[in-house]
Design a protein around this motif. Sequence first.
Motif, PDB file in Angstrom:
ATOM      1  N   UNK A   1       0.836  -1.197   0.000  1.00 56.28           N
ATOM      2  CA  UNK A   1       0.000   0.000   0.000  1.00 56.28           C
ATOM      3  C   UNK A   1       0.871   1.247   0.000  1.00 56.28           C
ATOM      4  N   UNK A   2       0.378   2.305  -0.647  1.00 53.25           N
ATOM      5  CA  UNK A   2       1.100   3.579  -0.639  1.00 53.25           C
ATOM      6  C   UNK A   2       1.222   4.128   0.776  1.00 53.25           C
ATOM      7  N   UNK A   3       0.302   3.741   1.659  1.00 54.18           N
ATOM      8  CA  UNK A   3       0.346   4.233   3.041  1.00 54.18           C
ATOM      9  C   UNK A   3       1.584   3.737   3.775  1.00 54.18           C
ATOM     10  N   UNK A   4       2.099   2.587   3.391  1.00 55.66           N
ATOM     11  CA  UNK A   4       3.261   2.017   4.066  1.00 55.66           C
ATOM     12  C   UNK A   4       4.487   2.877   3.849  1.00 55.66           C
ATOM     13  N   UNK A   5       4.580   3.533   2.695  1.00 57.51           N
ATOM     14  CA  UNK A   5       5.750   4.365   2.400  1.00 57.51           C
ATOM     15  C   UNK A   5       5.930   5.481   3.417  1.00 57.51           C
ATOM     16  N   UNK A   6       4.849   5.993   3.998  1.00 54.41           N
ATOM     17  CA  UNK A   6       4.941   7.066   4.975  1.00 54.41           C
ATOM     18  C   UNK A   6       4.924   6.577   6.410  1.00 54.41           C
ATOM     19  N   UNK A   7       4.943   5.262   6.608  1.00 56.73           N
ATOM     20  CA  UNK A   7       4.841   4.691   7.945  1.00 56.73           C
ATOM     21  C   UNK A   7       6.209   4.604   8.599  1.00 56.73           C
ATOM     22  N   UNK A   8       6.320   5.132   9.782  1.00 56.08           N
ATOM     23  CA  UNK A   8       7.554   5.034  10.564  1.00 56.08           C
ATOM     24  C   UNK A   8       7.653   3.611  11.100  1.00 56.08           C
ATOM     25  N   UNK A   9       8.802   2.922  10.912  1.00 54.32           N
ATOM     26  CA  UNK A   9       8.927   1.541  11.402  1.00 54.32           C
ATOM     27  C   UNK A   9       8.722   1.394  12.904  1.00 54.32           C
ATOM     28  N   UNK A  10       8.796   2.494  13.648  1.00 54.18           N
ATOM     29  CA  UNK A  10       8.563   2.434  15.096  1.00 54.18           C
ATOM     30  C   UNK A  10       7.088   2.560  15.453  1.00 54.18           C
ATOM     31  N   UNK A  11       6.239   2.814  14.466  1.00 55.83           N
ATOM     32  CA  UNK A  11       4.808   2.990  14.701  1.00 55.83           C
ATOM     33  C   UNK A  11       4.103   1.644  14.781  1.00 55.83           C
ATOM     34  N   UNK A  12       3.084   1.540  15.618  1.00 56.35           N
ATOM     35  CA  UNK A  12       2.283   0.314  15.617  1.00 56.35           C
ATOM     36  C   UNK A  12       1.226   0.372  14.522  1.00 56.35           C
ATOM     37  N   UNK A  13       0.754  -0.788  14.106  1.00 53.16           N
ATOM     38  CA  UNK A  13      -0.330  -0.896  13.138  1.00 53.16           C
ATOM     39  C   UNK A  13      -1.465  -1.644  13.821  1.00 53.16           C
ATOM     40  N   UNK A  14      -2.660  -1.097  13.764  1.00 57.36           N
ATOM     41  CA  UNK A  14      -3.827  -1.764  14.324  1.00 57.36           C
ATOM     42  C   UNK A  14      -4.423  -2.628  13.219  1.00 57.36           C
ATOM     43  N   UNK A  15      -4.534  -3.928  13.483  1.00 57.29           N
ATOM     44  CA  UNK A  15      -5.021  -4.887  12.492  1.00 57.29           C
ATOM     45  C   UNK A  15      -6.525  -5.065  12.695  1.00 57.29           C
ATOM     46  N   UNK A  16      -7.287  -4.836  11.619  1.00 57.25           N
ATOM     47  CA  UNK A  16      -8.749  -4.893  11.680  1.00 57.25           C
ATOM     48  C   UNK A  16      -9.253  -5.906  10.659  1.00 57.25           C
ATOM     49  N   UNK A  17     -10.214  -6.732  11.074  1.00 52.69           N
ATOM     50  CA  UNK A  17     -10.889  -7.657  10.168  1.00 52.69           C
ATOM     51  C   UNK A  17     -12.379  -7.598  10.481  1.00 52.69           C
ATOM     52  N   UNK A  18     -13.187  -7.455   9.449  1.00 47.73           N
ATOM     53  CA  UNK A  18     -14.644  -7.362   9.629  1.00 47.73           C
ATOM     54  C   UNK A  18     -15.025  -6.293  10.653  1.00 47.73           C
ATOM     55  N   UNK A  19     -14.356  -5.136  10.549  1.00 49.79           N
ATOM     56  CA  UNK A  19     -14.627  -3.978  11.409  1.00 49.79           C
ATOM     57  C   UNK A  19     -14.347  -4.248  12.887  1.00 49.79           C
ATOM     58  N   UNK A  20     -13.567  -5.261  13.182  1.00 50.57           N
ATOM     59  CA  UNK A  20     -13.187  -5.599  14.556  1.00 50.57           C
ATOM     60  C   UNK A  20     -11.663  -5.509  14.680  1.00 50.57           C
ATOM     61  N   UNK A  21     -11.183  -4.945  15.769  1.00 50.65           N
ATOM     62  CA  UNK A  21      -9.750  -4.931  16.027  1.00 50.65           C
ATOM     63  C   UNK A  21      -9.346  -6.339  16.439  1.00 50.65           C
ATOM     64  N   UNK A  22      -8.409  -6.927  15.699  1.00 49.07           N
ATOM     65  CA  UNK A  22      -7.978  -8.285  16.021  1.00 49.07           C
ATOM     66  C   UNK A  22      -6.553  -8.339  16.556  1.00 49.07           C
ATOM     67  N   UNK A  23      -5.887  -7.194  16.564  1.00 53.25           N
ATOM     68  CA  UNK A  23      -4.537  -7.184  17.125  1.00 53.25           C
ATOM     69  C   UNK A  23      -3.787  -5.914  16.799  1.00 53.25           C
ATOM     70  N   UNK A  24      -2.612  -5.820  17.375  1.00 53.80           N
ATOM     71  CA  UNK A  24      -1.706  -4.705  17.131  1.00 53.80           C
ATOM     72  C   UNK A  24      -0.389  -5.302  16.669  1.00 53.80           C
ATOM     73  N   UNK A  25       0.112  -4.785  15.561  1.00 50.30           N
ATOM     74  CA  UNK A  25       1.383  -5.258  15.013  1.00 50.30           C
ATOM     75  C   UNK A  25       2.413  -4.183  15.263  1.00 50.30           C
ATOM     76  N   UNK A  26       3.468  -4.511  15.976  1.00 54.30           N
ATOM     77  CA  UNK A  26       4.507  -3.537  16.298  1.00 54.30           C
ATOM     78  C   UNK A  26       5.814  -4.266  16.543  1.00 54.30           C
ATOM     79  N   UNK A  27       6.852  -3.511  16.694  1.00 56.41           N
ATOM     80  CA  UNK A  27       8.138  -4.080  17.059  1.00 56.41           C
ATOM     81  C   UNK A  27       8.982  -4.505  15.881  1.00 56.41           C
ATOM     82  N   UNK A  28       9.972  -5.345  16.153  1.00 58.75           N
ATOM     83  CA  UNK A  28      10.944  -5.725  15.123  1.00 58.75           C
ATOM     84  C   UNK A  28      10.328  -6.404  13.900  1.00 58.75           C
ATOM     85  N   UNK A  29       9.278  -7.211  14.079  1.00 60.99           N
ATOM     86  CA  UNK A  29       8.659  -7.896  12.943  1.00 60.99           C
ATOM     87  C   UNK A  29       8.033  -6.891  11.979  1.00 60.99           C
TER      88      UNK A  29
END
Length: 107
Positions: A3-31
């Motif tokens: 996604x073009x949005x990833x280009x502006x994402x700071x690697x130290x920022x967390x990403x909130x993972x959503x499926x079917x309008x529900x928050x299913x997790x937070x992706x952050x850290x070295x991975x």
Amino acid sequence: MRSAAVKGLDPRSPVIVIADRQVIGVWAGPDLAAAILDGGRRLLSDLLLPGEIAIPEISRICQYTEDDHACGQVTTFHVKPFQMPQCTNSRALADHTFEWSRVVAGA
């Protein structure tokens, strides 16, 4: 991750993972940092978030301040604009463009 949005994402920022309008997790850290720096290619052995990952929008907080009062207006973008738009300015500060990051004089 393509996604073009990833280009502006700071690697130290967390990403909130959503499926079917529900928050299913937070992706952050070295991975996450490795995935951003790797351009979105995932290894077969990587089971943390298998499948296609889409990041539709970037949410940012306006960093404009006036007399020690922060704007704090949250705005979403598909990509970082080349020229910032007018901030909706819900705190009734002076008219200003959305301030993506705070610029400190002399820094």
